[in-house]
Design a protein around this motif. Structure first.
Motif, PDB file in Angstrom:
ATOM      1  N   SER A  24      10.800  -9.625   4.423  1.00 33.77           N
ATOM      2  CA  SER A  24      10.274 -10.600   5.375  1.00 33.77           C
ATOM      3  C   SER A  24       9.769  -9.898   6.625  1.00 33.77           C
ATOM      4  O   SER A  24      10.152  -8.755   6.899  1.00 33.77           O
ATOM      5  CB  SER A  24      11.353 -11.624   5.728  1.00 33.77           C
ATOM      6  OG  SER A  24      12.460 -10.984   6.280  1.00 33.77           O
ATOM      7  N   PHE A  46       1.624   2.799   3.575  1.00 29.53           N
ATOM      8  CA  PHE A  46       2.058   1.934   4.673  1.00 29.53           C
ATOM      9  C   PHE A  46       3.556   1.695   4.519  1.00 29.53           C
ATOM     10  O   PHE A  46       3.978   0.870   3.711  1.00 29.53           O
ATOM     11  CB  PHE A  46       1.251   0.616   4.644  1.00 29.53           C
ATOM     12  CG  PHE A  46       1.546  -0.297   5.796  1.00 29.53           C
ATOM     13  CD1 PHE A  46       1.357   0.118   7.105  1.00 29.53           C
ATOM     14  CD2 PHE A  46       1.993  -1.591   5.575  1.00 29.53           C
ATOM     15  CE1 PHE A  46       1.635  -0.730   8.170  1.00 29.53           C
ATOM     16  CE2 PHE A  46       2.261  -2.448   6.627  1.00 29.53           C
ATOM     17  CZ  PHE A  46       2.088  -2.011   7.932  1.00 29.53           C
ATOM     18  N   LYS A  70      10.422  -4.959   8.175  1.00 33.65           N
ATOM     19  CA  LYS A  70      11.731  -4.493   7.687  1.00 33.65           C
ATOM     20  C   LYS A  70      12.865  -5.439   8.075  1.00 33.65           C
ATOM     21  O   LYS A  70      13.823  -5.053   8.731  1.00 33.65           O
ATOM     22  CB  LYS A  70      12.027  -3.069   8.140  1.00 33.65           C
ATOM     23  CG  LYS A  70      10.938  -2.072   7.716  1.00 33.65           C
ATOM     24  CD  LYS A  70      11.335  -0.648   7.866  1.00 33.65           C
ATOM     25  CE  LYS A  70      10.211   0.260   7.410  1.00 33.65           C
ATOM     26  NZ  LYS A  70      10.506   1.664   7.477  1.00 33.65           N
ATOM     27  N   TYR A 107      15.229  -8.692   3.298  1.00 35.46           N
ATOM     28  CA  TYR A 107      14.477  -7.469   3.578  1.00 35.46           C
ATOM     29  C   TYR A 107      12.965  -7.693   3.432  1.00 35.46           C
ATOM     30  O   TYR A 107      12.169  -7.143   4.199  1.00 35.46           O
ATOM     31  CB  TYR A 107      14.956  -6.343   2.641  1.00 35.46           C
ATOM     32  CG  TYR A 107      14.232  -5.044   2.851  1.00 35.46           C
ATOM     33  CD1 TYR A 107      14.429  -4.311   4.021  1.00 35.46           C
ATOM     34  CD2 TYR A 107      13.333  -4.566   1.911  1.00 35.46           C
ATOM     35  CE1 TYR A 107      13.749  -3.124   4.242  1.00 35.46           C
ATOM     36  CE2 TYR A 107      12.649  -3.373   2.116  1.00 35.46           C
ATOM     37  CZ  TYR A 107      12.856  -2.659   3.276  1.00 35.46           C
ATOM     38  OH  TYR A 107      12.181  -1.499   3.497  1.00 35.46           O
ATOM     39  N   ASP A 158       0.843  -1.190   0.000  1.00 32.68           N
ATOM     40  CA  ASP A 158       0.000   0.000   0.000  1.00 32.68           C
ATOM     41  C   ASP A 158       0.887   1.252   0.000  1.00 32.68           C
ATOM     42  O   ASP A 158       1.918   1.271   0.684  1.00 32.68           O
ATOM     43  CB  ASP A 158      -0.873  -0.009   1.265  1.00 32.68           C
ATOM     44  CG  ASP A 158      -1.812   1.167   1.297  1.00 32.68           C
ATOM     45  OD1 ASP A 158      -2.932   1.033   0.794  1.00 32.68           O
ATOM     46  OD2 ASP A 158      -1.411   2.245   1.802  1.00 32.68           O
ATOM     47  N   SER A 210       1.544  -6.103   2.717  1.00 33.05           N
ATOM     48  CA  SER A 210       2.307  -7.320   3.027  1.00 33.05           C
ATOM     49  C   SER A 210       1.815  -7.924   4.346  1.00 33.05           C
ATOM     50  O   SER A 210       1.885  -9.122   4.556  1.00 33.05           O
ATOM     51  CB  SER A 210       3.796  -6.999   3.113  1.00 33.05           C
ATOM     52  OG  SER A 210       4.030  -5.921   3.981  1.00 33.05           O
TER      53      SER A 210
HETATM   54  C1  LIG Z   1       9.195  -0.373   3.214  1.00 35.93           C
HETATM   55  S1  LIG Z   1       8.088  -1.584   3.828  1.00 35.93           S
HETATM   56  C2  LIG Z   1       6.864  -1.550   2.569  1.00 35.93           C
HETATM   57  C3  LIG Z   1       5.529  -2.065   3.023  1.00 35.93           C
HETATM   58  C4  LIG Z   1       4.507  -2.046   1.890  1.00 35.93           C
HETATM   59  N1  LIG Z   1       4.224  -0.688   1.465  1.00 35.93           N
HETATM   60  C5  LIG Z   1       3.206  -2.720   2.292  1.00 35.93           C
HETATM   61  O1  LIG Z   1       2.144  -2.067   2.234  1.00 35.93           O
HETATM   62  O2  LIG Z   1       3.237  -3.905   2.606  1.00 35.93           O
HETATM   63  C6  LIG Z   1       8.982  -3.011   3.436  1.00 35.93           C
HETATM   64  C7  LIG Z   1       8.738  -4.126   4.430  1.00 35.93           C
HETATM   65  O3  LIG Z   1       7.469  -4.710   4.172  1.00 35.93           O
HETATM   66  C8  LIG Z   1       7.532  -6.102   4.412  1.00 35.93           C
HETATM   67  N2  LIG Z   1       7.203  -6.793   3.165  1.00 35.93           N
HETATM   68  C9  LIG Z   1       6.972  -6.214   1.979  1.00 35.93           C
HETATM   69  N3  LIG Z   1       6.585  -7.142   1.072  1.00 35.93           N
HETATM   70  C10 LIG Z   1       6.587  -8.334   1.735  1.00 35.93           C
HETATM   71  C11 LIG Z   1       6.241  -9.665   1.361  1.00 35.93           C
HETATM   72  N4  LIG Z   1       5.810  -9.949   0.128  1.00 35.93           N
HETATM   73  N5  LIG Z   1       6.338 -10.638   2.287  1.00 35.93           N
HETATM   74  C12 LIG Z   1       6.744 -10.356   3.551  1.00 35.93           C
HETATM   75  N6  LIG Z   1       7.064  -9.119   3.964  1.00 35.93           N
HETATM   76  C13 LIG Z   1       6.980  -8.116   3.063  1.00 35.93           C
HETATM   77  C14 LIG Z   1       8.930  -6.417   4.910  1.00 35.93           C
HETATM   78  O4  LIG Z   1       8.937  -6.369   6.318  1.00 35.93           O
HETATM   79  C15 LIG Z   1       9.709  -5.271   4.304  1.00 35.93           C
HETATM   80  O5  LIG Z   1      10.904  -5.052   5.014  1.00 35.93           O
END
Ligand SMILES: C[S@@+](CC[C@H](N)C(=O)[O-])C[C@H]1O[C@@H](n2cnc3c(N)ncnc32)[C@H](O)[C@@H]1O
Length: 249
Positions: A235, A107, A180, A233, A104, A135
């Motif tokens: 995860s 987020f 993250k 990352y 999103d 996520s």
């Molecule tokens: C910068 S944030 C972005 C979050 C993203 N905007 C969301 O709405 O999910 C990045 C973090 O989201 C999580 N993340 C993003 N994609 C993921 C996935 N497919 N599976 C697990 N964790 C995920 C991880 O913890 C990652 O370090």
């Protein structure tokens, strides 16, 4: 006529989790903008939507903007301002620009940096946000364990905050989500046990949910020291105070 900027969430990775509204915007936007942390890296967001762009009659202009993961605040501000100028120039020419982010856009997303700069530097530019599947909810779906039920509370914590702060927040939460990365998953156990989580509390490690490389491990807090987890990352870790009976065991 002035164009606009649309912040689009394209979901956690599986291209089928892109909403119909996002799909429509991706099919019609004049310019597609994707974030990257380094020049030489390929954009995960672009790979996820490439098939949609390729189906268009004419492949749109794609701009890759660099949002580096550095701590130098003044250098970051300089780069964010530069990125805001690049997209604002396009919009002033009348283009509709779609800025694409995984999950999103509001987020923990790169789009938020751009959003703040645009609001301050170009308040006249129209901004639209198309939400995406996060996520967080993808992790819950992949693990087949509800994120929250009944009156449960959920606290979302970026891994890079200190252990004292984690302990304080964990005192009052039923369920914790660590975003993250994964680095400190094993260090969390003693902290959480100090605030009433038990050896039977449920822990979920979820990597690259809904992507081809997805890996999900579910267990009890007492299992974690034996888990073989590499830093990735993309995860997150979810820990539920309660024991959750599931058919994975
Ligand atoms: C910068 S944030 C972005 C979050 C993203 N905007 C969301 O709405 O999910 C990045 C973090 O989201 C999580 N993340 C993003 N994609 C993921 C996935 N497919 N599976 C697990 N964790 C995920 C991880 O913890 C990652 O370090």
């Amino acid at each position: 006529m002035a164009g606009k900027i649309i912040g689009i969430g394209i979901g956690p990775g599986d291209p089928e989790l892109i909403t119909i509204k996002a799909l429509k915007a991706l099919k019609t936007a004049d310019v597609i903008c994707v974030p990257k942390s380094r020049l030489e890296k390929t954009s995960m967001a672009l790979s996820t939507i490439k098939h949609i762009l390729e189906e268009r009659e004419k492949y749109p202009e794609v701009i890759e903007l660099i949002f580096p993961m550095i701590r130098d605040e003044s250098e970051l501000k300089r780069l964010w301002n530069k990125n805001a100028e690049i997209v604002a120039d396009k919009v002033k020419k009348g283009d509709t620009l779609a800025f694409v982010t995984l999950g999103d856009p509001f987020f923990y997303s790169t789009f938020i940096y751009l959003y703040h700069r645009l609001k301050e530097m170009y308040p006249e530019i129209e901004l639209e946000i198309i939400p995406g599947i996060t996520s967080l909810t993808a992790c819950s779906a992949s693990s087949k364990i509800p994120l929250a039920e009944k009156n449960e509370t959920v606290v979302i914590i970026p891994y890079n905050i200190g252990s004292k702060q984690i302990e304080e927040m964990a005192k009052y939460a039923d369920n914790l989500v660590f975003m993250k990365g994964t680095k400190h998953i094993k260090d969390l156990v003693p902290i959480l046990e100090r605030v009433g989580f038990t050896k039977n509390s449920t822990i979920i490690f979820a990597k690259r949910c809904t992507m081809p490389e997805e890996k999900v491990i579910v267990g009890k807090l007492s299992d974690v020291q034996n888990w073989d987890i590499c830093e990735d990352y993309f995860s997150m870790t979810v820990i539920k105070r309660s024991y959750f009976q599931n058919n994975r065991e």
